[in-house]
Structures are given as C-alpha cells and as structure tokens.
Write a protein that holds these residues in place. Structure first.
Motif, short mmCIF file in Angstrom:
data_model
loop_
_atom_site.label_atom_id
_atom_site.label_comp_id
_atom_site.label_asym_id
_atom_site.label_seq_id
_atom_site.Cartn_x
_atom_site.Cartn_y
_atom_site.Cartn_z
N PRO A 183 0.78 -1.24 0.00
CA PRO A 183 0.00 0.00 0.00
C PRO A 183 0.81 1.29 0.00
O PRO A 183 0.29 2.35 -0.31
CB PRO A 183 -0.83 -0.10 1.29
CG PRO A 183 -0.03 -1.01 2.18
CD PRO A 183 0.59 -2.00 1.26
N ASP A 184 2.10 1.21 0.35
CA ASP A 184 2.91 2.43 0.40
C ASP A 184 3.73 2.65 -0.87
O ASP A 184 4.54 3.59 -0.93
CB ASP A 184 3.86 2.38 1.60
CG ASP A 184 3.11 2.39 2.93
OD1 ASP A 184 2.03 3.02 2.98
OD2 ASP A 184 3.59 1.79 3.90
N SER A 185 3.51 1.84 -1.88
CA SER A 185 4.31 1.94 -3.11
C SER A 185 4.18 3.30 -3.78
O SER A 185 5.13 3.79 -4.41
CB SER A 185 3.90 0.84 -4.09
OG SER A 185 4.12 -0.44 -3.56
N TRP A 186 3.02 3.92 -3.64
CA TRP A 186 2.80 5.21 -4.31
C TRP A 186 3.77 6.27 -3.80
O TRP A 186 4.15 7.18 -4.56
CB TRP A 186 1.36 5.67 -4.12
CG TRP A 186 0.99 6.06 -2.73
CD1 TRP A 186 0.53 5.24 -1.74
CD2 TRP A 186 1.08 7.37 -2.16
NE1 TRP A 186 0.33 5.95 -0.58
CE2 TRP A 186 0.66 7.25 -0.81
CE3 TRP A 186 1.48 8.61 -2.65
CZ2 TRP A 186 0.62 8.36 0.05
CZ3 TRP A 186 1.44 9.70 -1.79
CH2 TRP A 186 1.01 9.57 -0.46
N HIS A 187 4.20 6.17 -2.54
CA HIS A 187 5.16 7.14 -2.01
C HIS A 187 6.45 7.13 -2.84
O HIS A 187 7.01 8.19 -3.15
CB HIS A 187 5.53 6.80 -0.56
CG HIS A 187 4.44 7.07 0.43
ND1 HIS A 187 4.09 8.33 0.84
CD2 HIS A 187 3.63 6.21 1.12
CE1 HIS A 187 3.11 8.26 1.73
NE2 HIS A 187 2.81 7.00 1.91
N ARG A 188 6.90 5.94 -3.18
CA ARG A 188 8.13 5.81 -3.96
C ARG A 188 7.94 6.40 -5.36
O ARG A 188 8.82 7.10 -5.87
CB ARG A 188 8.49 4.33 -4.06
CG ARG A 188 9.78 4.04 -4.83
CD ARG A 188 11.01 4.37 -4.02
NE ARG A 188 12.22 3.93 -4.71
CZ ARG A 188 13.43 3.95 -4.17
NH1 ARG A 188 13.60 4.38 -2.93
NH2 ARG A 188 14.48 3.55 -4.86
N LEU A 189 6.80 6.11 -5.97
CA LEU A 189 6.51 6.66 -7.30
C LEU A 189 6.56 8.18 -7.27
O LEU A 189 7.22 8.81 -8.11
CB LEU A 189 5.13 6.20 -7.77
CG LEU A 189 4.61 6.88 -9.04
CD1 LEU A 189 5.42 6.45 -10.25
CD2 LEU A 189 3.12 6.59 -9.24
N VAL A 190 5.87 8.79 -6.32
CA VAL A 190 5.82 10.25 -6.24
C VAL A 190 7.21 10.83 -5.98
O VAL A 190 7.60 11.84 -6.58
CB VAL A 190 4.82 10.70 -5.14
CG1 VAL A 190 4.89 12.20 -4.92
CG2 VAL A 190 3.41 10.28 -5.53
N GLY A 191 7.98 10.20 -5.10
CA GLY A 191 9.33 10.68 -4.83
C GLY A 191 10.21 10.66 -6.07
O GLY A 191 10.95 11.62 -6.34
N GLN A 192 10.12 9.59 -6.83
CA GLN A 192 10.93 9.49 -8.05
C GLN A 192 10.47 10.52 -9.09
O GLN A 192 11.31 11.13 -9.80
CB GLN A 192 10.82 8.07 -8.64
CG GLN A 192 11.48 6.98 -7.79
CD GLN A 192 13.00 6.99 -7.90
OE1 GLN A 192 13.61 8.00 -8.24
NE2 GLN A 192 13.60 5.85 -7.57
N LEU A 193 9.17 10.72 -9.20
CA LEU A 193 8.67 11.67 -10.19
C LEU A 193 9.05 13.11 -9.84
O LEU A 193 9.41 13.90 -10.72
CB LEU A 193 7.14 11.55 -10.32
CG LEU A 193 6.66 10.27 -11.02
CD1 LEU A 193 5.14 10.19 -11.00
CD2 LEU A 193 7.16 10.23 -12.46
N LEU A 194 9.00 13.47 -8.57
CA LEU A 194 9.41 14.81 -8.18
C LEU A 194 10.88 15.05 -8.51
O LEU A 194 11.26 16.15 -8.92
CB LEU A 194 9.14 15.04 -6.68
CG LEU A 194 7.68 15.28 -6.29
CD1 LEU A 194 7.53 15.33 -4.78
CD2 LEU A 194 7.16 16.57 -6.93
N ARG A 195 11.70 14.04 -8.34
CA ARG A 195 13.11 14.18 -8.71
C ARG A 195 13.26 14.36 -10.22
O ARG A 195 14.14 15.10 -10.68
CB ARG A 195 13.89 12.94 -8.26
CG ARG A 195 14.09 12.90 -6.76
CD ARG A 195 14.62 11.55 -6.26
NE ARG A 195 14.88 11.66 -4.82
CZ ARG A 195 16.09 11.77 -4.29
NH1 ARG A 195 17.16 11.78 -5.05
NH2 ARG A 195 16.23 11.89 -2.99
N ALA A 196 12.39 13.70 -10.97
CA ALA A 196 12.45 13.84 -12.43
C ALA A 196 11.97 15.22 -12.89
O ALA A 196 12.46 15.76 -13.88
CB ALA A 196 11.60 12.75 -13.09
#
Length: 231
Positions: A183-196
């Motif tokens: 359920p916490d996978s979305w945190h990782r997605l958002v973190g990576q996208l903000l870096r991009a």
C-alpha cells in the motif's frame, strides 16, 4: 361536506416532518454506502450494489440520486473542496518549489486514501456540472502553481499541466495495482517523479524507501489472479 368539497392541499406544502426525516436518513445511508464501496472498489460499483449496501430499494436510490453522476458529485463534494484547498495552500507557500512538491504529495495522498477519488481526478463527468466546475476552478490555480515553480528555476520548463494528469493516472494505477499488498508503493513513485520534474541542483524531498520485494510479489499475484488473497 362532499368529497369534492374537501379543501385541496395548499400548493407547495412541505412533506410531514417524519417523511422529511426518513428521506434524509435514506440519503445519508446511501451516501455512506457509496463512500465505502467507491473507496475500496472504485467507481465501477453499480447503483444496484450501492442500494444493497445502503439497505434501500432501487426506487429509493433513484429518488435521491437520479443518475450515477449525481451520486458521485454528492459523495466527493468534500474531497473536491479539499483538492481546491490543497491548491490554495500550495500557492500561499513562499517557496514556489516547496509549494509545488507539497501539492503533488497532498493530492497523491488523497488518491491513496480513496480509490474512488483516485479515479475522479483522472476522469471527466460532463453531466456532473458541480463537480466539473470545482475541477475547473482548481485548474487555474494549478496552472499558476506550475508557472511559479518554473519561475523559481526549480521546476523543469518543459513540465505542463498535462504532465500532472499523467502523474495522477500513474498514481491511480499504482494504487489500484498494489492494493493492500504493497500500500505504500505510491510514495516511492511520487518521490521518483518529483526528482524527475526538478531542475539539476534542486533539493527534492527525501526519497521514500522502495517497497519490499515480497510486498511487490504479492501485488503482482493480485494482478495475475484477481480476488486472490496473498499471504
């Protein structure tokens, strides 16, 4: 006095208080049921399922909410208000990049908390005028938020509001795919996208931990075998 002489009911007379109370109770039961079902199963839930969950007949549901769009608008009115508030708070941040990043994290968290709302943010409902008006009002704030972050030199110049829609679609997909398995996978997605999205040298929020391999495996099993409960 003959039957024909009985005085007619005054025009516009209000229903008896007991009837009004029953109607309001039914409305609240329907809304509560729809919120539960939409949050866990998404917007594909049928009106008949909502009626069953609420313990009312289909006719009662139709009297309160004639269309699916009317029900969706009523269920998500408060969440659309929170969505608009997130834009306002981000614009009030004296640091444009921080405001932008905080906004992205806030709306993605709203999606994660409610699968139905995750879908509302990535769909349009032409017949739901109130919902679409609220979305349109927030859109102008988002455009300004993007422009401010780009003006500060921290958000890539090629980022557009269409990219935000793509981000929300991606987040909704991750939320639906991982479910309660990761359920916490979305945190990782958002973190990576903000870096991009950030320009070189910009301080991005700390990158959340990646989900455990076993959690992702369980999520993959869910996708392969819908309805499967993984250990």
């Amino acid at each position: 006095m003959t039957a024909s002489a009985v005085p007619a009911e005054p025009p516009g007379q209000q229903p008896e208080p007991g009837l009004r109370a029953d109607a309001e109770r039914n409305r609240e039961r329907i809304l509560a049921a729809a919120r539960r079902l939409y949050a866990t199963d998404g917007l594909g839930v049928s009106m008949a399922s909502v009626a069953r969950e609420a313990g009312v007949g289909k006719a009662t549901l139709s009297r309160r909410f004639a269309t699916r769009e009317e029900l969706i608008t009523a269920v998500f009115a408060d969440r659309m208000d929170a969505y608009a508030t997130a834009v306002t708070e981000a614009l009030a941040d004296p640091d444009p990049w921080h405001g932008f990043a905080r906004y992205i994290e806030a709306i993605c968290a709203m999606q994660a908390a409610d699968r139905g709302f995750a879908e509302v943010l990535t769909m349009t409902f032409p017949a739901a005028k109130a919902l679409e008006e609220s979305r349109a009002a927030s859109y102008h704030g988002v455009v300004e938020l993007i422009a401010r972050a780009q003006g500060s030199g921290h958000l890539r110049e090629d980022f557009t509001h269409q990219d935000l829609v793509i981000l929300l679609m991606a987040n909704a997909g991750v939320i639906a795919a991982t479910g309660d398995a990761a359920p916490d996978s979305w945190h990782r997605l958002v973190g990576q996208l903000l870096r991009a999205f950030a320009t070189p040298g910009t301080d991005a929020p700390p990158l959340p931990d990646a989900p455990a391999p076993t959690a992702l495996y369980r999520a993959m099993v869910r996708l392969t075998r819908p309805g499967t409960q993984t250990p």
